[in-house]
Design a protein around this motif. Structure first.
Motif, PDB file in Angstrom:
ATOM      1  N   ALA A   1       0.806  -1.220   0.000  1.00 56.59           N
ATOM      2  CA  ALA A   1       0.000   0.000   0.000  1.00 56.59           C
ATOM      3  C   ALA A   1       0.839   1.271   0.000  1.00 56.59           C
ATOM      4  N   ILE A   2       2.130   1.152   0.266  1.00 59.58           N
ATOM      5  CA  ILE A   2       3.000   2.326   0.262  1.00 59.58           C
ATOM      6  C   ILE A   2       4.192   2.133  -0.667  1.00 59.58           C
ATOM      7  N   SER A   3       4.066   1.148  -1.568  1.00 59.95           N
ATOM      8  CA  SER A   3       5.154   0.866  -2.497  1.00 59.95           C
ATOM      9  C   SER A   3       4.566   0.179  -3.721  1.00 59.95           C
ATOM     10  N   GLY A   4       5.170   0.388  -4.880  1.00 61.18           N
ATOM     11  CA  GLY A   4       4.665  -0.264  -6.089  1.00 61.18           C
ATOM     12  C   GLY A   4       5.553  -1.378  -6.591  1.00 61.18           C
ATOM     13  N   SER A   5       6.557  -1.770  -5.810  1.00 57.64           N
ATOM     14  CA  SER A   5       7.562  -2.715  -6.292  1.00 57.64           C
ATOM     15  C   SER A   5       7.468  -4.044  -5.554  1.00 57.64           C
ATOM     16  N   SER A   6       7.126  -5.107  -6.267  1.00 55.99           N
ATOM     17  CA  SER A   6       7.045  -6.429  -5.646  1.00 55.99           C
ATOM     18  C   SER A   6       8.429  -6.957  -5.287  1.00 55.99           C
ATOM     19  N   THR A   7       9.432  -6.623  -6.091  1.00 50.53           N
ATOM     20  CA  THR A   7      10.796  -7.078  -5.803  1.00 50.53           C
ATOM     21  C   THR A   7      11.305  -6.458  -4.508  1.00 50.53           C
TER      22      THR A   7
ATOM     23  N   ALA B   1       2.411  -6.169  -3.721  1.00 51.92           N
ATOM     24  CA  ALA B   1       2.735  -4.814  -4.194  1.00 51.92           C
ATOM     25  C   ALA B   1       2.399  -4.629  -5.668  1.00 51.92           C
ATOM     26  N   MET B   2       2.242  -5.741  -6.415  1.00 54.41           N
ATOM     27  CA  MET B   2       1.865  -5.642  -7.828  1.00 54.41           C
ATOM     28  C   MET B   2       0.410  -5.233  -7.991  1.00 54.41           C
ATOM     29  N   LEU B   3      -0.415  -5.517  -6.966  1.00 51.54           N
ATOM     30  CA  LEU B   3      -1.849  -5.340  -7.103  1.00 51.54           C
ATOM     31  C   LEU B   3      -2.390  -4.163  -6.294  1.00 51.54           C
ATOM     32  N   ILE B   4      -1.943  -4.053  -5.037  1.00 49.11           N
ATOM     33  CA  ILE B   4      -2.437  -2.985  -4.173  1.00 49.11           C
ATOM     34  C   ILE B   4      -1.811  -1.663  -4.612  1.00 49.11           C
ATOM     35  N   PRO B   5      -2.615  -0.622  -4.847  1.00 51.52           N
ATOM     36  CA  PRO B   5      -2.039   0.654  -5.302  1.00 51.52           C
ATOM     37  C   PRO B   5      -1.133   1.273  -4.245  1.00 51.52           C
ATOM     38  N   PRO B   6      -0.047   1.951  -4.687  1.00 54.55           N
ATOM     39  CA  PRO B   6       0.325   2.244  -6.073  1.00 54.55           C
ATOM     40  C   PRO B   6       1.083   1.091  -6.711  1.00 54.55           C
ATOM     41  N   SER B   7       0.586   0.587  -7.820  1.00 51.94           N
ATOM     42  CA  SER B   7       1.173  -0.578  -8.481  1.00 51.94           C
ATOM     43  C   SER B   7       1.809  -0.165  -9.805  1.00 51.94           C
ATOM     44  N   ILE B   8       3.110  -0.397  -9.924  1.00 52.41           N
ATOM     45  CA  ILE B   8       3.813  -0.075 -11.176  1.00 52.41           C
ATOM     46  C   ILE B   8       3.230  -0.895 -12.325  1.00 52.41           C
ATOM     47  N   ALA B   9       2.891  -2.166 -12.043  1.00 52.41           N
ATOM     48  CA  ALA B   9       2.368  -3.044 -13.096  1.00 52.41           C
ATOM     49  C   ALA B   9       1.034  -2.529 -13.630  1.00 52.41           C
ATOM     50  N   LEU B  10       0.141  -2.087 -12.742  1.00 53.27           N
ATOM     51  CA  LEU B  10      -1.151  -1.552 -13.196  1.00 53.27           C
ATOM     52  C   LEU B  10      -0.968  -0.253 -13.980  1.00 53.27           C
ATOM     53  N   ILE B  11      -0.004   0.561 -13.564  1.00 55.32           N
ATOM     54  CA  ILE B  11       0.271   1.808 -14.291  1.00 55.32           C
ATOM     55  C   ILE B  11       0.744   1.500 -15.711  1.00 55.32           C
ATOM     56  N   LEU B  12       1.655   0.538 -15.831  1.00 50.82           N
ATOM     57  CA  LEU B  12       2.158   0.164 -17.156  1.00 50.82           C
ATOM     58  C   LEU B  12       1.027  -0.388 -18.023  1.00 50.82           C
ATOM     59  N   TYR B  13       0.176  -1.219 -17.422  1.00 51.00           N
ATOM     60  CA  TYR B  13      -0.970  -1.747 -18.181  1.00 51.00           C
ATOM     61  C   TYR B  13      -1.845  -0.595 -18.670  1.00 51.00           C
ATOM     62  N   GLY B  14      -2.100   0.371 -17.790  1.00 51.23           N
ATOM     63  CA  GLY B  14      -2.929   1.508 -18.173  1.00 51.23           C
ATOM     64  C   GLY B  14      -2.336   2.308 -19.313  1.00 51.23           C
ATOM     65  N   ILE B  15      -1.009   2.507 -19.286  1.00 52.26           N
ATOM     66  CA  ILE B  15      -0.335   3.254 -20.348  1.00 52.26           C
ATOM     67  C   ILE B  15      -0.415   2.491 -21.671  1.00 52.26           C
ATOM     68  N   ILE B  16      -0.146   1.188 -21.613  1.00 50.53           N
ATOM     69  CA  ILE B  16      -0.149   0.371 -22.836  1.00 50.53           C
ATOM     70  C   ILE B  16      -1.555   0.249 -23.412  1.00 50.53           C
TER      71      ILE B  16
END
Length: 429
Positions: A108-114, A149-164
């Motif tokens: 919930a406070i990070s967008g990075s699963s790694t 972290a991939m799913l709970i916002p802020p999620s980098i993966a969801l942002i990339l999906y939205g852009i694409i």
């Protein structure tokens, strides 16, 4: 024939270990040359880099990555597990359940699963092993909790999906909230079942007083502050996701100052890590654009949509096959590469079948979560094994119950799409 040759070149390059970005660029260049000659190729190479990164929303990617680095630097993430363990540690399997809660809090406070997996590996896994937890159970729950972290916002993966996909990033991020909570509960339920089957795998922890429990909640303050600075302002419509990423990065920096953890070395490390990760993602996007132009020239996507539309089968069968494809790809490729490579091809099919693109985006990220912990690539499993210095086979062995429970949850979300779409429908304008 040209399409088949280009795809074969791409998979060969990926198989021999070439970085995803360069493999996409090389295969796309080959395909463009075969289809349109040097003139078409030179035109794409001249325009693709700038057109790929001109999106305003792309600014949110490096800022959310920087936010994650500041959160790690602040030390708040480390204390999330201790706070969760104080409340549920006495329950059999409580530390494993606390790991899931800490993973959700960090997500919930990070967008990075790694970053989440690395942080959990260095804090929660040693605590569980010290208390006598079975190594496979411990490693499995850490690996799967890191994927939240991939799913709970802020999620980098969801942002990339939205852009694409050219879909509302705000709706996607808010759409990930309820599924993120459900995934956390599913992880906890899976741990409960595993401990019920084998009580020796997770002994009871110590009890805490009410005063100790209340004192542990101090760590929740910074987390709620950051969550509201990002997800709260997006949901209420106060700020766009891009503006929220700036607020999040600045808020995380303020937490570092509040915790008195700011040093020149720490700041430099956070900035360098954020720059490295951002450059990698942008490079993949640029090279994927070159590959995407090849598909546009050959009209492969339109041909695929027409072929699928002519099939005499239920749209649910086609969706199941697509999700199965994502599951297989997740076992073999990096999740960012999968999104960039497949979404431009698959999304027109999904729209033609009448499915909501926001709903599909969340489902795809859930499938990517599963891919993050399944062999042979399973990035999160490698991260946990490296940071915790545990055998990789042990981590993979511990995640299978969670993979099964995740797939069951995906089936529920496919059957009831409003679970995902309800919250975005209530967003402020």
């Amino acid at each position: 024939m040209t399409v088949a040759l280009t795809m074969l070149a791409l998979f060969i390059l990926l198989a021999i270990g070439m970085p995803v970005a360069f493999a996409l660029a090389f295969a796309g260049t080959l395909g463009l040359y075969l289809v349109g000659g040097w003139q078409a190729l030179s035109g794409v190479l001249a325009t693709a880099p700038l057109s790929s990164v001109e999106s305003y929303e792309l600014i949110s990617v490096p800022l959310f990555i920087l936010m994650a680095e500041f959160v790690i630097l602040s030390g708040v993430a480390d204390r999330l597990f201790a706070a969760a363990a104080t409340w549920v540690g006495r329950v059999p399997g409580g530390l494993a359940m606390a790991t899931a809660l800490a993973g959700a809090g960090f997500g919930a406070i990070s967008g990075s699963s790694t970053a989440s997996a690395a942080t959990l590996s260095s804090t929660t896994l040693p605590a569980m092993l010290k208390q006598g937890y079975e190594a496979r159970l411990s490693g499995g729950v850490v690996a799967i909790s890191g994927t939240l972290a991939m799913l709970i916002p802020p999620s980098i993966a969801l942002i990339l999906y939205g852009i694409i996909a050219d879909v509302s990033i705000g709706a996607l991020l808010i759409g990930g909230v309820i599924p993120g909570i459900l995934v956390t509960l599913v992880i906890i339920a899976t741990v409960w079942v595993l401990v019920l089957i084998n009580p020796a795998a997770a002994p009871k922890g110590r009890a805490y007083t009410v005063r100790e429990k209340l004192a542990s909640l101090r760590v929740v303050g910074p987390m709620l502050f950051l969550f509201m600075a990002v997800t709260g302002v997006i949901y209420t419509g106060i700020a766009t996701p891009t503006e929220a990423s700036g607020l999040g990065a600045f808020g995380a920096f303020l937490i570092v100052l509040w915790e008195r953890r700011l040093t020149r070395a720490g700041l430099s490390k956070a900035l360098v890590h954020a720059a490295h990760a951002s450059c990698m993602i942008v490079m993949i996007i640029v090279c994927a654009k070159i590959f995407g132009y090849f598909f546009t020239l050959t009209q492969s996507t339109q041909a695929l949509v027409a072929w699928v539309g002519a099939l005499d089968v239920s749209r649910w069968v086609i969706l199941a096959l697509i999700l199965l494809g994502y599951l297989v790809l997740g076992c073999l490729m990096d999740q960012v590469a999968i999104l960039i490579l497949t979404v431009p091809i698959v999304l027109p099919v999904i729209k033609a079948l009448g499915f909501d693109p926001v709903w599909f985006g969340v489902i795809v990220i859930l499938m990517a979560e599963v891919g993050l912990v399944t062999p042979p690539v399973g990035l999160n499993a490698f991260v946990v094994a490296r940071y915790a210095k545990r055998p990789l086979a042990e981590i993979f062995g511990g995640v299978w119950p969670h993979v099964i429970s995740h797939l069951l949850l995906v089936a529920v979300l496919v059957a009831f799409p409003q679970i995902i779409l309800w919250l975005p429908s209530k967003m402020g304008g």
